[in-house]
Design an enzyme around this catalytic site. Structure first.
Site, mmCIF file in Angstrom:
data_model
loop_
_atom_site.group_PDB
_atom_site.id
_atom_site.type_symbol
_atom_site.label_atom_id
_atom_site.label_comp_id
_atom_site.label_asym_id
_atom_site.label_seq_id
_atom_site.Cartn_x
_atom_site.Cartn_y
_atom_site.Cartn_z
ATOM 1 N N GLU A 40 -6.645 -7.676 -0.769
ATOM 2 C CA GLU A 40 -7.102 -7.659 0.624
ATOM 3 C C GLU A 40 -8.560 -7.247 0.670
ATOM 4 O O GLU A 40 -8.986 -6.358 -0.075
ATOM 5 C CB GLU A 40 -6.347 -6.595 1.443
ATOM 6 C CG GLU A 40 -4.910 -6.864 1.731
ATOM 7 C CD GLU A 40 -4.312 -5.721 2.572
ATOM 8 O OE1 GLU A 40 -5.075 -5.007 3.250
ATOM 9 O OE2 GLU A 40 -3.092 -5.552 2.527
ATOM 10 N N GLU A 82 0.825 -1.215 0.000
ATOM 11 C CA GLU A 82 0.000 0.000 0.000
ATOM 12 C C GLU A 82 0.860 1.267 0.000
ATOM 13 O O GLU A 82 0.796 2.081 0.939
ATOM 14 C CB GLU A 82 -0.974 -0.007 1.177
ATOM 15 C CG GLU A 82 -2.066 -1.036 1.028
ATOM 16 C CD GLU A 82 -3.257 -0.798 1.955
ATOM 17 O OE1 GLU A 82 -3.114 -0.093 2.957
ATOM 18 O OE2 GLU A 82 -4.344 -1.329 1.648
HETATM 19 C C1 GLA Z 1 -4.334 -2.350 4.786
HETATM 20 C C2 GLA Z 1 -2.957 -2.958 4.951
HETATM 21 C C3 GLA Z 1 -2.962 -4.163 5.830
HETATM 22 C C4 GLA Z 1 -3.882 -3.987 7.012
HETATM 23 C C5 GLA Z 1 -5.257 -3.679 6.505
HETATM 24 C C6 GLA Z 1 -6.295 -3.564 7.594
HETATM 25 O O1 GLA Z 1 -5.023 -2.793 3.716
HETATM 26 O O2 GLA Z 1 -2.342 -3.270 3.730
HETATM 27 O O3 GLA Z 1 -1.634 -4.377 6.279
HETATM 28 O O4 GLA Z 1 -3.410 -2.936 7.791
HETATM 29 O O5 GLA Z 1 -5.212 -2.441 5.842
HETATM 30 O O6 GLA Z 1 -7.561 -3.280 7.056
#
Ligand code: GLA
Length: 663
Positions: A304, A147
Site C-alpha cells: 500500500e 496490518e
Molecule cells: C492502512 C490500511 C488501509 C487503509 C490505509 C489508509 O494502510 O491497511 O486499510 O486504512 O491505511 O492509509
C-alpha cells in the site's frame, strides 16, 4: 517466490459500490495496467452477515470479473475487522487498554488477539475461503489479516491475562524462575502463585521493566498466533499459493517483522511518506531496506501507498505531480517487485473518504489518475526488473526486543530508537551507499561495516557475533547506551557496554544525558561540532581517543573512540554527533571499511541504487532534490524509462526525475 513482472494495483473494495460499477472498475483497471488487487480485506460482515451463514455469491462474481479481466487477486482472509454480531454475542472478544477501557466496535480491529472466540470464528471463515477460492483462477496470493497490530498493539483484558500467564509458564516453568527473571525482590513484587501475575496494567508509578518487556514479547506472539492460525489453514488447502501479511511502514514497534518474515512466503509493506517532510524519502528508504533484509534480500511487495494525500495525519498534503512516480520507483529501486496502492476507487462514505485513490471520486480525467496510468505503463514495460536483487556492504542493526526495552521509562533520559536509527542511516543514505537493516542474529559475514545504534538490550550471542565480525576484519560502529542490560532487563555486571567492553576497549562509567535541547561541544580530530541528546563519562581501556568533548564537566574526555581488534576495528560514539559531524564520522568509518558509494561524484539529493540478477544489472537514479541533476555513468547504458533506445553515458534528471539504466 518470483514474480513474472513488477506487479501494479491496489486495494479493491467493491463491496462499497453497486455491482454496475464493477464493470467500469475492470475496464479502467485494465487501461491503467493493474495486474493485482487486494480484495475482501474488510468484507467479513458482508460474506458472513450472521454467524455461520455465508453470502459468497457477490464475492464469487468479483473474483470472476477479475479473472475475466486478467487481473490477479491478493485474496484477503477478511479477519481484520469482525462483524458487529461477534462482539454482541461474545463481548469478551473486545480488547482492553492498559487502563481498563474497552475498545468498542465502530472502527476496525476490535478484537483481543488472545481471544479463543475470535480465533475460532476467524479460523472458520478462513476454512470457508480457502475451500471455496483455493483453485479460483484469479487467486495469486493470500493476504492474511491486515496490518496486524495497527490499532490494537496489545490487549490487557482478563482473557489476555490468562494467556500471558500460560506464555510465562512456557517460558519460565515455575514462579521462582519468573521471580528471578523479573527481579521481583524489588518493591515487594514477589509472586507466590501464577494467579497473581497480570499484564502490566496502569499502575501507581513505573511498572516492572522485565514484566513490560515480556508483555511486549507476549503481545507480539499473541498477534502472530492469529496470523499463523490462518496461515496454516491456507497452507493445508493451497500449499502452492504464496502468502503474505502487510507490515506497517516505516517500521512498526509492536510487530517484530524479522520474526514474522520467516513465517511468510513474501514480505509486504505499507508505506506512507509525508509529502510535507523533505526527508520523508530517507525514512521510507529505511523501511524498504529493513523489509528487504527481513528475508535476506528477497524482493518484497509495496502493498500500500497513497496515490496522493492520506486522511489520517493532522494535516494531509497531496503528493505534488511526479512525487508518486518518484516514490514508487524508489521502492522498486530498493527491492520491491510490486507497486500497489490504497486504494483503487476512492470511498464515498466512511472514515477514509478523504483518502486519495487511484481513481479519485472526481473520475478518470484527473491529474492523479493520469499519473497512475502513466506509472502503470512504465511498470509494465519494466518487467525484466522482477526478481533482481539489491546488495549491500553496510548493515544497520535493529532489534525489536531492544526497541521495546530501550524506550522504557525511568531511564537516564528518554530515548527514541527510530530517531537514533535516522541519525545513523541518514548520512549513509546521503552518501549514496546501500545499507541493509538486519536483526541481531543476521549472518554478518557479507558486510564490511556494521552500525549498531543504542543497543541497550544486548545478549551475549549478539556480542559474540559482533566480536566475530570485527575479528575477521569487519568494521563496527556502536553508539552510546549499548550493552546496558541482558534479555531480562538486568544490568550487565561491571557496567556498559557489558559484553562488548573488550571489543570496544572501553568502559562507560556514567551516563550524562543532555538537558532538553541541550548540546555539547565536540572536537573530532580538529573538526568541531556539537553532540546531541546524550553524553557519557567513558574510561578507555585499550581504545584510541579519536574525538573529545569540549564543553562543561566532560571537557577533554573521550567522545569518539576506535579500538583495533583482530583484523578489524570497533568505533564507539559516546554522544550523537550533529548531522554534519555524524556524516564526517560515518564517511571516515566507511572509508576504513572500504565501502564506496554506488557511483562517485553523485549530486546531493540523487539516490542511486543497483539491482542485480544473473548477468543483468540495473542502476536506479532518483532525483529527490529540487534542481536538475546530471550524472555521468561509468559506461553507456539504456534508460528503461527513457524515450531513446540508444545508450547514453550522461543522464540529466529533472527534479523528481527517475532513470533505470540497464547495463
Ligand atoms: C492502512 C490500511 C488501509 C487503509 C490505509 C489508509 O494502510 O491497511 O486499510 O486504512 O491505511 O492509509
Amino acid at each position: 517466490m518470483t514474480m513474472p513482472r513488477i506487479l501494479f494495483g491496489g486495494d479493491y473494495n467493491p463491496e462499497q459500490w453497486p455491482e454496475d460499477v464493477w464493470a467500469e472498475d475492470m475496464k479502467l483497471m485494465v487501461e491503467a495496467g493493474v495486474s493485482l488487487v487486494s480484495v475482501g480485506i474488510f468484507a467479513w460482515a458482508q460474506v458472513e452477515p450472521r454467524p455461520g451463514e455465508y453470502d459468497f455469491g457477490w464475492f464469487d462474481r468479483v473474483l470472476d470479473h477479475l479473472a475475466d479481466a486478467g487481473i490477479g487477486a491478493s485474496l484477503a482472509t477478511m479477519t481484520a475487522s469482525p462483524p458487529p454480531w461477534l462482539s454482541r454475542l461474545h463481548p469478551e472478544v473486545l480488547p482492553n487498554r492498559a487502563d481498563g477501557v474497552t475498545l468498542w466496535p465502530g472502527a476496525r480491529q476490535h478484537y483481543c488477539p488472545s481471544s479463543p472466540v475470535y480465533r475460532e470464528h476467524a479460523a472458520r471463515l478462513v476454512e470457508q475461503l480457502a475451500g471455496r477460492y483455493g483453485s479460483h483462477p484469479a487467486l495469486r496470493l493470500w493476504h492474511v489479516g491486515n496490518e496486524y497490530g495497527c490499532h490494537v498493539r496489545a490487549c490487557y483484558c482478563d482473557v489476555s491475562a490468562a494467556d500471558f500467564r500460560r506464555w510465562l509458564r512456557d517460558r519460565y516453568g515455575d514462579v521462582d524462575a519468573l521471580n528471578a527473571a523479573w527481579s521481583t525482590t524489588f518493591w515487594s513484587q514477589r509472586y507466590d502463585d501464577w494467579s497473581e501475575v497480570l499484564p502490566p496494567r496502569t499502575a501507581p508509578t513505573f511498572g516492572n521493566p522485565a514484566q513490560k518487556l515480556d508483555f511486549a514479547r507476549f503481545s507480539d506472539d499473541a498477534i502472530l498466533a492469529c496470523y499463523t492460525l490462518e496461515r496454516d489453514i491456507l497452507r493445508r488447502h493451497t500449499p502452492d499459493v504464496p502468502l503474505t501479511t502487510n507490515f506497517i511502514g516505516l517500521v512498526h514497534k509492536p510487530i517484530d517483522s524479522f520474526r514474522w518474515a520467516a513465517e511468510q512466503d513474501v514480505v509486504s509493506l505499507d508505506s506512507y511518506p509525508d509529502p510535507y517532510d523533505p526527508r520523508t524519502h530517507v525514512d521510507a528508504g529505511f523501511g524498504y531496506d529493513l523489509v528487504r533484509s527481513a528475508r535476506r534480500g528477497q524482493p518484497w511487495l509495496l502493498m500500500e501507498q497513497a496515490p496522493s494525500a492520506v486522511n489520517w495525519r493532522e494535516r494531509n498534503a497531496p503528493k505534488p505531480p511526479g512525487v508518486m512516480r518518484l516514490w514508487s520507483w524508489q521502492a522498486v529501486a530498493q527491492g520491491a517487485d510490486a507497486v500497489l496502492f490504497f486504494q483503487w476507487r476512492q470511498a464515498a462514505g466512511g472514515a477514509e473518504k478523504f483518502h486519495s485513490a487511484m481513481l479519485p471520486h472526481t473520475g478518470e480525467h484527473t491529474r492523479t489518475h493520469r499519473e497512475v496510468r502513466e506509472l502503470g505503463a512504465e511498470i509494465a514495460a519494466a518487467a525484466e526488473l522482477a526478481g533482481t536483487r539489491v546488495q549491500a556492504d553496510v548493515a544497520l542493526l535493529h532489534d525489536w526486543p531492544n526497541w521495546w526495552a530501550v524506550e522504557g521509562d525511568a531511564h537516564p533520559a528518554p530515548l527514541d530508537l527510530l530517531a537514533a536509527h535516522r541519525a545513523h542511516y541518514g548520512p549513509v543514505f546521503d552518501a549514496h551507499v546501500t545499507c541493509d537493516v538486519v536483526p541481531p542474529d543476521a549472518d554478518l559475514a557479507g558486510y564490511r561495516l556494521v552500525i549498531v545504534p543504542n543497543l541497550y538490550l544486548l545478549s551475549t550471542a549478539t556480542a559474540d557475533a559482533l566480536r566475530a565480525h570485527v575479528h575477521r576484519g569487519g568494521i563496527l560502529l556502536v553508539s552510546y547506551f549499548t550493552g546496558v542490560v541482558d534479555e531480562t532487563e538486568r544490568l550487565h555486571p561491571g557496567g556498559a557496554p557489558g559484553p562488548l567492553r573488550d571489543l570496544l576497549g572501553l568502559r562507560v562509567e556514567e551516563f550524562w544525558p543532555l538537558p532538553v535541547d541541550g548540546t555539547i561541544g565536540l572536537n573530532l580530530g580538529g573538526r568541531h561540532g556539537r553532540g546531541l541528546e546524550w553524553s557519557e563519562w567513558v574510561e578507555p581501556a585499550g581504545a584510541q581517543v579519536m574525538g573529545t568533548f569540549t564543553d562543561g564537566e566532560l571537557t577533554g574526555r573521550p567522545a569518539v573512540l576506535r579500538h583495533s581488534y583482530g583484523e578489524g576495528a570497533a568505533w564507539y560514539l559516546a554522544t550523537r554527533p550533529d548531522p554534519a559531524l555524524m556524516r564526517a564520522v560515518l564517511d571516515q568509518v566507511r572509508a576504513e571499511a572500504g565501502v564506496a558509494p554506488v557511483l562517485p561524484d553523485l549530486p546531493d539529493g540523487v539516490q542511486a541504487v543497483r539491482r542485480h540478477g544473473g548477468y543483468r544489472s540495473y542502476l536506479f537514479l532518483l532525483n529527490h532534490g529540487g534542481t536538475p541533476a546530471t550524472v555521468a555513468l561509468p559506461a553507456p547504458a539504456v534508460d528503461l524509462l527513457g524515450e531513446q533506445d540508444a545508450p547514453t553515458d550522461l543522464v540529466t534528471l529533472p527534479p523528481r526525475g527517475v532513470a533505470v539504466l540497464r547495463s
